[in-house]
Design a protein around this motif. Structure first.
Motif, PDB file in Angstrom:
ATOM      1  N   LEU A   3       0.820  -1.217   0.000  1.00 25.29           N
ATOM      2  CA  LEU A   3       0.000   0.000   0.000  1.00 25.29           C
ATOM      3  C   LEU A   3       0.851   1.263   0.000  1.00 25.29           C
ATOM      4  N   ARG A   9      -2.512   2.031  -4.383  1.00 23.97           N
ATOM      5  CA  ARG A   9      -3.586   2.670  -3.625  1.00 23.97           C
ATOM      6  C   ARG A   9      -4.636   3.257  -4.565  1.00 23.97           C
ATOM      7  N   LEU A  12      -6.738   0.399  -6.081  1.00 33.63           N
ATOM      8  CA  LEU A  12      -7.672  -0.151  -5.095  1.00 33.63           C
ATOM      9  C   LEU A  12      -8.810   0.830  -4.809  1.00 33.63           C
ATOM     10  N   ALA A  13      -8.498   2.119  -4.795  1.00 37.47           N
ATOM     11  CA  ALA A  13      -9.538   3.129  -4.583  1.00 37.47           C
ATOM     12  C   ALA A  13     -10.541   3.116  -5.735  1.00 37.47           C
ATOM     13  N   VAL A 123      -4.592   9.581  -3.294  1.00 44.91           N
ATOM     14  CA  VAL A 123      -5.318   8.789  -2.302  1.00 44.91           C
ATOM     15  C   VAL A 123      -4.341   8.197  -1.292  1.00 44.91           C
ATOM     16  N   LYS A 125      -3.730   6.115   2.654  1.00 47.39           N
ATOM     17  CA  LYS A 125      -4.237   4.897   3.295  1.00 47.39           C
ATOM     18  C   LYS A 125      -5.568   5.149   4.008  1.00 47.39           C
ATOM     19  N   ASP A 127      -7.772   7.501   3.171  1.00 43.79           N
ATOM     20  CA  ASP A 127      -8.766   7.650   2.102  1.00 43.79           C
ATOM     21  C   ASP A 127      -9.214   6.281   1.599  1.00 43.79           C
ATOM     22  N   LEU A 128      -8.245   5.391   1.436  1.00 43.02           N
ATOM     23  CA  LEU A 128      -8.544   4.047   0.936  1.00 43.02           C
ATOM     24  C   LEU A 128      -9.459   3.296   1.902  1.00 43.02           C
ATOM     25  N   TRP A 132     -13.323   2.045   0.962  1.00 45.43           N
ATOM     26  CA  TRP A 132     -13.769   0.655   1.056  1.00 45.43           C
ATOM     27  C   TRP A 132     -14.834   0.464   2.133  1.00 45.43           C
TER      28      TRP A 132
END
Length: 268
Positions: A3, A9, A12-13, A123, A125, A127-128, A132
């Motif tokens: 990450l 990141r 994944l976002a 983005v 961690k 924010d991620l 999610w």
């Protein structure tokens, strides 16, 4: 850690937002609520401005203003104005008010382009995790109310006869839409959120035989658009949010061509 890579990141976002937007986007398409999504998204700028003025969380401000806008539109519909007129007035009014309010915020550096078009590469961690968490909430709501939402979308009279309150299902859609707008702001920005809701769902429509398959395909097309658009923006050095939506639009055009070809073949 994996990450620590900003591209990971960002990917994944984008996938998280696509998964949240897919089933909700299907209901937006089925109910012809495209302008509804626009109005809710445009209210996010006003939420950003109010958050900065009040020194509160931008996520909370965007979520609250988006929810207020969506609720207001739902309550005012059918009271003497055509829905498209009402939504057009409220969407552009909210965006204009937000931009004016932002101009009065002093002492704070504001990257307005990031709010309008997204800044997925920034983005973090936290924010991620928020994205999610929002995706899980929306997917949980959609899974819980899927059958009732489908019935209310198909026919409100049938829903009432089945003991389902169409107003309650509308409110659940409203809440879900506000959550998606709040978490998608960082990825594609205010002006492109509605596109990420609608385009993957519309792309999936020609290939779908059931509502469930349409939602699943919409999620795949949305995730493909975000990851592919992210990679294309990295290669071409173009704005990431618009590139994601542009790729989604290309997929939609290809899907439309396939759908037309199938229709002609069945007509022969």
């Amino acid at each position: 850690m994996i990450l620590d890579d900003f591209l990971v990141r960002a990917a994944l976002a984008g996938i998280g937002v696509a998964l949240a937007a897919a089933p909700l986007g299907c209901f937006v398409v089925w109910r012809r609520m495209a302008y509804f999504g626009d109005a809710t998204a445009h209210a996010a700028v006003l939420g950003v401005a109010l958050s900065l003025v009040l020194s509160t969380s931008i996520l909370a401000g965007v979520l609250v203003t988006s929810l207020i806008m969506a609720t207001l539109v739902s309550s005012l519909s059918g009271r003497g104005y055509a829905m498209d007129t009402l939504l057009g007035v409220m969407a552009h009014s909210a965006l204009a008010l937000g931009l004016v309010a932002v101009s009065f915020v002093s002492g704070v550096r504001i990257d307005l382009m990031a709010y309008l078009f997204g800044d997925i590469l920034a983005v973090g961690k936290l924010d991620l995790a928020i994205i999610w968490a929002g995706a899980v909430i929306v997917l949980g709501l959609m899974r819980w109310r899927w059958s009732s939402l489908l019935t209310a979308t198909l026919n409100s009279d049938l829903a009432c006869a089945s003991g389902i309150d169409p107003g309650r299902e509308q409110w659940i859609l409203t809440l879900s839409l506000a959550v998606v707008v709040a978490v998608a702001l960082k990825v594609v920005g205010v002006l492109l959120i509605a596109a990420l809701l609608i385009i993957p769902a519309a792309t999936a429509r020609p290939f779908s035989r059931t509502p469930e398959s349409m939602a699943l395909l919409a999620a795949l097309f949305g995730a493909g658009s975000t990851t592919g658009g992210l990679q294309a923006a990295y290669w071409l050095d173009t704005p990431t949010g618009p590139t994601i939506v542009s790729l989604a639009a290309v997929l939609f055009m290809l899907s439309s061509l396939v759908g037309q070809a199938r229709a002609r073949r069945h007509a022969q």
